[in-house]
Design a protein around this motif. Structure first.
Motif, PDB file in Angstrom:
ATOM      1  N   ILE A  16      13.411 -37.247   7.151  1.00  0.00           N
ATOM      2  CA  ILE A  16      13.187 -38.287   8.152  1.00  0.00           C
ATOM      3  C   ILE A  16      14.255 -39.376   8.066  1.00  0.00           C
ATOM      4  O   ILE A  16      14.745 -39.865   9.083  1.00  0.00           O
ATOM      5  CB  ILE A  16      11.771 -38.877   7.976  1.00  0.00           C
ATOM      6  N   GLU A  69       6.755 -41.940  21.364  1.00  0.00           N
ATOM      7  CA  GLU A  69       7.913 -41.106  21.688  1.00  0.00           C
ATOM      8  C   GLU A  69       8.738 -41.671  22.836  1.00  0.00           C
ATOM      9  O   GLU A  69       9.966 -41.754  22.733  1.00  0.00           O
ATOM     10  CB  GLU A  69       7.441 -39.680  21.984  1.00  0.00           C
ATOM     11  N   LEU A 170      -1.678 -32.960  12.996  1.00  0.00           N
ATOM     12  CA  LEU A 170      -0.537 -33.788  13.385  1.00  0.00           C
ATOM     13  C   LEU A 170       0.501 -32.994  14.172  1.00  0.00           C
ATOM     14  O   LEU A 170       1.081 -33.507  15.140  1.00  0.00           O
ATOM     15  CB  LEU A 170       0.101 -34.408  12.143  1.00  0.00           C
ATOM     16  N   MET A 174       1.701 -33.936  17.952  1.00  0.00           N
ATOM     17  CA  MET A 174       3.070 -34.294  18.288  1.00  0.00           C
ATOM     18  C   MET A 174       3.659 -33.362  19.355  1.00  0.00           C
ATOM     19  O   MET A 174       4.418 -33.795  20.222  1.00  0.00           O
ATOM     20  CB  MET A 174       3.943 -34.268  17.031  1.00  0.00           C
ATOM     21  N   THR A 220      10.520 -32.713  13.240  1.00  0.00           N
ATOM     22  CA  THR A 220       9.158 -32.603  13.768  1.00  0.00           C
ATOM     23  C   THR A 220       8.365 -31.493  13.085  1.00  0.00           C
ATOM     24  O   THR A 220       7.225 -31.708  12.673  1.00  0.00           O
ATOM     25  CB  THR A 220       9.204 -32.343  15.286  1.00  0.00           C
ATOM     26  N   TYR A 224       7.395 -33.834   9.674  1.00  0.00           N
ATOM     27  CA  TYR A 224       6.071 -34.326  10.062  1.00  0.00           C
ATOM     28  C   TYR A 224       4.948 -33.488   9.457  1.00  0.00           C
ATOM     29  O   TYR A 224       3.901 -34.007   9.075  1.00  0.00           O
ATOM     30  CB  TYR A 224       5.933 -34.337  11.583  1.00  0.00           C
ATOM     31  N   TRP A 227       4.672 -34.483   5.781  1.00  0.00           N
ATOM     32  CA  TRP A 227       4.110 -35.823   5.635  1.00  0.00           C
ATOM     33  C   TRP A 227       2.628 -35.844   6.032  1.00  0.00           C
ATOM     34  O   TRP A 227       1.801 -36.447   5.342  1.00  0.00           O
ATOM     35  CB  TRP A 227       4.894 -36.820   6.479  1.00  0.00           C
ATOM     36  N   GLY A 228       2.294 -35.177   7.130  1.00  0.00           N
ATOM     37  CA  GLY A 228       0.906 -35.142   7.583  1.00  0.00           C
ATOM     38  C   GLY A 228      -0.005 -34.461   6.573  1.00  0.00           C
ATOM     39  O   GLY A 228      -1.128 -34.895   6.337  1.00  0.00           O
ATOM     40  N   GLY A 298       8.479 -42.249  10.008  1.00  0.00           N
ATOM     41  CA  GLY A 298       9.026 -41.307  10.964  1.00  0.00           C
ATOM     42  C   GLY A 298      10.127 -41.874  11.834  1.00  0.00           C
ATOM     43  O   GLY A 298      10.481 -43.024  11.729  1.00  0.00           O
TER      44      GLY A 298
END
Length: 299
Positions: A16, A69, A170, A174, A220, A224, A227-228, A298
């Motif tokens: 990120i 976004e 997540l 997204m 993404t 993500y 992390w999620g 992020g």
């Protein structure tokens, strides 16, 4: 946390954090709004057929797509074009943590303790130094500073939407939220950037396409997801400190990839911002393991 989880957290923040200089590489060939439109199109159009709609309301998905976004990242892309260095952008984006704390206190009556108040004060001083040094040969302009503050505020509003969702995948969120920004961004790009975007796209080099692939898929689909997953398995007390590494990685990455550098005053400002945010997000005792108002990492 297990050693494996620590390594995955470090991998996520590196992915990120490096996204900021990687975005700037693509901005050499493409204007910011068009670049953002391409990124979100590549995320949403193929994957929406494979990802079920997230277990939340349409309004929540649209809100994430708009505030996170379209608005937050759209402002950031625009600022990165010529008004702020990539490393500084990764730092200024952390204003979302401060805005999130203040909005939670204002709207949900969450208590801000004395340590967090002190952290807010220190971070505000750091941000003020960046504003004072703007347009004086530093790494950002006044326009870039305000664009990044707007991006941070928009991100904080998205964090409030995240706060009222629980048990949502997540990745699915997204992907579906990424359906929101492409058409508005493309329309704005046609109006303000170029009437022939396909010509610009056809002349982009391999570095730009690698940058777009990194933004759309590595950040993404890998950053993500990692992390999620960590946020689901551990409390924010354990995960939030890793998020503080994002601007550090961003500054180091921009120095290596783009040969960007900070002035002595900006280094002190960066130290104050990071110190203040550290006091805001790190909890020394896990009294509230489901805390959701410390901000989301992020870019």
């Amino acid at each position: 946390m297990s050693f494996k989880s620590i390594l995955l957290a470090l991998l996520a923040v590196c992915i990120i954090g490096l996204n900021y200089p990687v975005i700037k590489v693509a901005l050499v060939d493409l204007p910011p709004l068009l670049l953002a439109a391409i990124r979100f199109t590549l995320i949403s159009v193929p994957l929406v057929f494979f990802c079920p709609f997230p277990k939340t309301s349409i309004a929540n998905v649209v809100a994430i797509g708009f505030f996170l976004e379209f608005l937050s990242l759209g402002l950031m892309y625009y600022a990165l074009k010529s008004d702020v260095q990539a490393g500084v952008a990764s730092l200024l984006m952390q204003s979302q943590v401060l805005f999130t704390l203040l909005l939670c206190a204002l709207l949900f009556e969450d208590r801000i303790n004395r340590r967090q108040c002190f952290g807010l004060l220190i971070a505000v001083i750091g941000f003020s130094i960046f504003f004072y040094s703007a347009d004086k040969g530093g790494s950002t302009t006044a326009k870039g500073f305000f664009l990044m503050m707007g991006a941070g505020l928009s991100w904080a509003i998205a964090n409030l939407v995240f706060r009222r969702m629980s048990g949502v995948n997540l990745l699915h969120l997204m992907v579906w939220a990424s359906l929101v920004p492409p058409i508005p961004l493309l329309v704005m790009s046609l109006a303000f950037e170029s009437h022939t975007p396909w010509v610009l796209i056809s002349h982009t080099n391999i570095e730009t396409w690698l940058s777009i692939i990194y933004q759309a898929f590595i950040v993404t689909l890998l950053g993500y997801i990692l992390w999620g997953d960590l946020m689901r398995r551990y409390s924010s007390v354990r995960i939030a400190p890793f998020g503080l590494l994002v601007p550090i990685i961003g500054i180091i990455g921009s120095s290596i990839i783009l040969s960007e550098s900070l002035s002595g005053v900006e280094w002190w400002a960066s130290f104050l911002v990071l110190s203040g945010i550290t006091l805001c997000v790190i909890k020394f005792r896990d009294r509230n393991p489901r805390e959701k108002c410390s901000g989301m990492v992020g870019s």
